[in-house]
Each structure stands twice: as C-alpha cells, then as structure tokens.
Design an enzyme around this catalytic site. Structure first.
Site, PDB file in Angstrom:
ATOM      1  N   GLU A 156     -39.529  21.000  47.921  1.00 17.28           N
ATOM      2  CA  GLU A 156     -40.754  21.720  47.560  1.00 17.28           C
ATOM      3  C   GLU A 156     -41.166  21.486  46.116  1.00 17.28           C
ATOM      4  O   GLU A 156     -40.377  21.688  45.184  1.00 17.28           O
ATOM      5  CB  GLU A 156     -40.575  23.225  47.794  1.00 17.28           C
ATOM      6  CG  GLU A 156     -41.832  24.031  47.483  1.00 17.28           C
ATOM      7  CD  GLU A 156     -41.717  25.500  47.864  1.00 17.28           C
ATOM      8  OE1 GLU A 156     -42.711  26.229  47.684  1.00 17.28           O
ATOM      9  OE2 GLU A 156     -40.636  25.917  48.342  1.00 17.28           O
ATOM     10  N   LYS A 172     -44.100  27.360  53.316  1.00 21.03           N
ATOM     11  CA  LYS A 172     -43.860  28.593  54.068  1.00 21.03           C
ATOM     12  C   LYS A 172     -43.960  28.253  55.546  1.00 21.03           C
ATOM     13  O   LYS A 172     -44.975  27.721  56.000  1.00 21.03           O
ATOM     14  CB  LYS A 172     -44.877  29.692  53.723  1.00 21.03           C
ATOM     15  CG  LYS A 172     -44.445  30.579  52.572  1.00 21.03           C
ATOM     16  CD  LYS A 172     -43.150  31.287  52.874  1.00 21.03           C
ATOM     17  CE  LYS A 172     -42.514  31.887  51.633  1.00 21.03           C
ATOM     18  NZ  LYS A 172     -41.121  32.270  51.902  1.00 21.03           N
TER      19      LYS A 172
END
Length: 356
Positions: A156, A172
């Site tokens: 990420e 997410k």
C-alpha cells in the site's frame, strides 16, 4: 553481536554510508537520499545516506542468513475472544454515532531462535520476504544504533511525490479471491477515499484533488485487495513535513472520522503499533521524488523485548456497522498467515496454514 552497518534497500537500490539522522521531516526537502521510518505513535526517523547504487547482491544469498522464529511461537496482543469483543464494542460506538469505521489491529510477537537472536538481520529477512511474498513497496531500513530494524512487504502506497504531484493509494477490502469481496468492502473503500481526499485537500491547490481509480481489484500473494488512487497538487510551500503532518496516520489504518477512530484505537488496542501502520520508504530530495508505504505487512526486530530479541508483526481489519466479528478476525488471520510462514521459513499452504 557484531554491529550491523546502517543500510536501506528500496526499489532495487541499496543505500550505505550513513551521513545524518534526524527526527525533522523538513530535512526531506533539503538534499540527498533519505530512508524514512515513521512509527504509528509518531516517532520520525529520517536517515541520509551518501552511497546509493543498484543492489549488486542476489537476494537469495542474503536470504540464506535468516533464521526465523518457530511458527508455533507467535503470540498475539489480542486473542480471538478479545478481538471479537472489541469488534462488538466498535459497532456499539457506530450505533451511537461516534464513528463510522475503525481499523482494529493486534501485534504478533515471537522470540528469535537463541542461536540466531544476536545475529538476526532485517536485511536478510527482507530478502526472504522478497522471495516468498513480493510486494510493490518492499524495503528494509537497518539502523540498529537508533532502534530501527524494519523489513516491509507493504502493498500500500501512503504518499508518493513526484515534482508537484502527490498521490496516495489506500487499500480497503480484502479477500482470498475477487469473489470474496463484498458490498461492505466497497463501501469501506469509498469511505476511506473520502477521508484521504479531505486530508490531501487541506494543503493541495483547490480543485486539484482527483480520484483517477476507485475500487480497483489488485492481486497480491495469497489474497486480493480493493485499491483506489487519490492525487493532488500540493500548494507552493507545502513540503514533506506538511504532507505528513496533514495526512498521518494513513486513513486506511485508522478510520473515519479519523480523530474519533484514533481515540477508540487508543482505548481498545493493548500494544503499541510501532512501525506497523506507520510509514516506511525513501525520499530523493535532489530529484524531488519519494515514496512512502503504509507500514503494513511489516516486521521489526525488537532487541529490548522481555526475554530477549523478538520479531514483531501487525495485522488488523476495518470495522464498520456491517462487520461480522468472526469474519473480521479471519481477515486478520488471512493477512498474517502467509507472511508469518515466510518469516518462519516454512511453506504456506493454500489454506493459509503453516506447514513445516
């Protein structure tokens, strides 16, 4: 133990010849090439290296030096019952209107093998991770004299800066396959995208913050994620210190609203996150570029642990009103199982368990 030399390794480059260490992120806009580790609790370490070059050593040779913990030795700061109970408490706060989403984490710890504890090297672990769990923002920062020995396999992007453009790619939504992703995952992703847009918008030129990609499915070893891209143009005078100040900790590992989520995290979690959920990466001040990952899928060596040197790792899940507590626990297990197997030098089965 022999003193391990300061070192950083990112993106096919290895950095040595440590010149400077500071806690002031404003230094990242000065000159030189910097390795950066920001702990979740706010400790900033920026290390400037004088020699940065293509990595000449094959990862396989470095990996042979790693001796990981026994796979059965890992303990968790929250057991299953404790984690499930806290998911229910978060849902109560959501029902009361205090918060919309909270990222609930736990810290896993295992003692390093006695024969290898003094010689354990985050750089060797980084090579093991590169082989067993390749990641787009993988890296190592080894500064033992400053208490930082980190190896990350982060998927990420927290912040990338290229000239006058800043970008974040929040994750997410997690499943074993794309078919496992739910409407809850997509709603959670959109919620965090709004938070990241707001954070960047605090210091970007009005109208410049865009979302070029929303809820794209990305495949990573053993799982898939929903990933979005948020991009903006920082206003003149907004440097790394201002960017980090406006956006840290990353929205994907806190929750929304961020201030309320941070208060709940402080109440519910039982161990400091340390480098986990912080930021790990590099900045080339001379070229005006840099890339900081969210410190997930991240290990760190704690030489001051009770009982001797230990390896630590964090895992968590985003809790919303639509969360099923047992499913969230299983998500934390899914995120951890492959990485723990790799670090313990064991084969990870397709079901996520570790096999000797």
């Amino acid at each position: 133990m022999a003193r391990l030399a300061p070192l950083a390794r990112f993106g096919g480059l290895v950095a040595s010849d440590l010149r400077d260490v500071t806690a002031d992120p404003a230094a990242l806009d000065s000159a030189g090439w910097w390795a950066v580790v920001v702990g979740y609790e706010g400790r900033v370490l920026c290390a400037r290296f004088g020699d940065v070059r293509p990595d000449p050593r094959p990862a396989a040779r470095r990996a042979r030096r790693w001796r990981g913990p026994d796979p059965g030795a890992w303990t968790s700061s929250l057991d299953r019952a404790g984690y499930v109970a806290r998911v229910h408490r978060i849902r109560e706060h959501i029902a009361a209107g205090d918060v919309y989403q909270v990222n609930l984490c736990r810290i896993l710890t295992a003692p390093l093998p006695p024969a290898a504890a003094d010689t354990a090297d985050a750089d060797a672990l980084g090579a093991v991770l590169a082989r067993g769990n390749p990641a787009p923002y993988a890296g190592v920062v080894r500064l033992p004299a400053h208490g930082v020995e980190v190896a990350t396999a982060s998927p990420e992007l927290y912040l990338r800066r290229t000239g006058r453009t800043a970008e974040s790619r929040p994750i997410k939504g997690t499943g074993r396959t794309a078919a496992d992703l739910t409407a809850k995952d997509r709603a959670e992703n959109v919620m965090i995208v709004d938070l990241v847009r707001n954070d960047l918008g605090r210091l970007c030129t009005p109208g410049s913050v865009t979302v070029p990609a929303l809820c794209a499915v990305e495949e990573h070893p053993g799982l898939v994620h929903l990933v979005s891209t948020v991009r903006g143009e920082p206003a003149p005078g907004a440097g790394w210190a201002e960017l980090i100040g406006a956006t840290f900790p990353a929205g994907s590992i806190t929750g929304a609203p961020k201030s309320s989520a941070l208060r709940l995290i402080d109440q519910l979690e039982t161990a400091p996150r340390g480098p986990y959920c912080g930021a790990v990466g590099w900045v080339d001040a001379d070229r005006g570029t840099g890339e900081l990952a969210v410190g997930i899928r991240t290990f760190w060596i704690d030489r001051g642990a009770a009982g001797g040197p230990a390896l630590r790792f964090g895992t968590g899940a985003g809790i919303t009103w639509g969360s099923d507590a047992e499913r969230e626990w299983r998500e934390t297990e899914l995120k951890a199982s492959r990485l723990l197997g790799v670090a313990s030098e064991r084969e990870v089965t397709s079901g996520g368990t570790v096999r000797s």
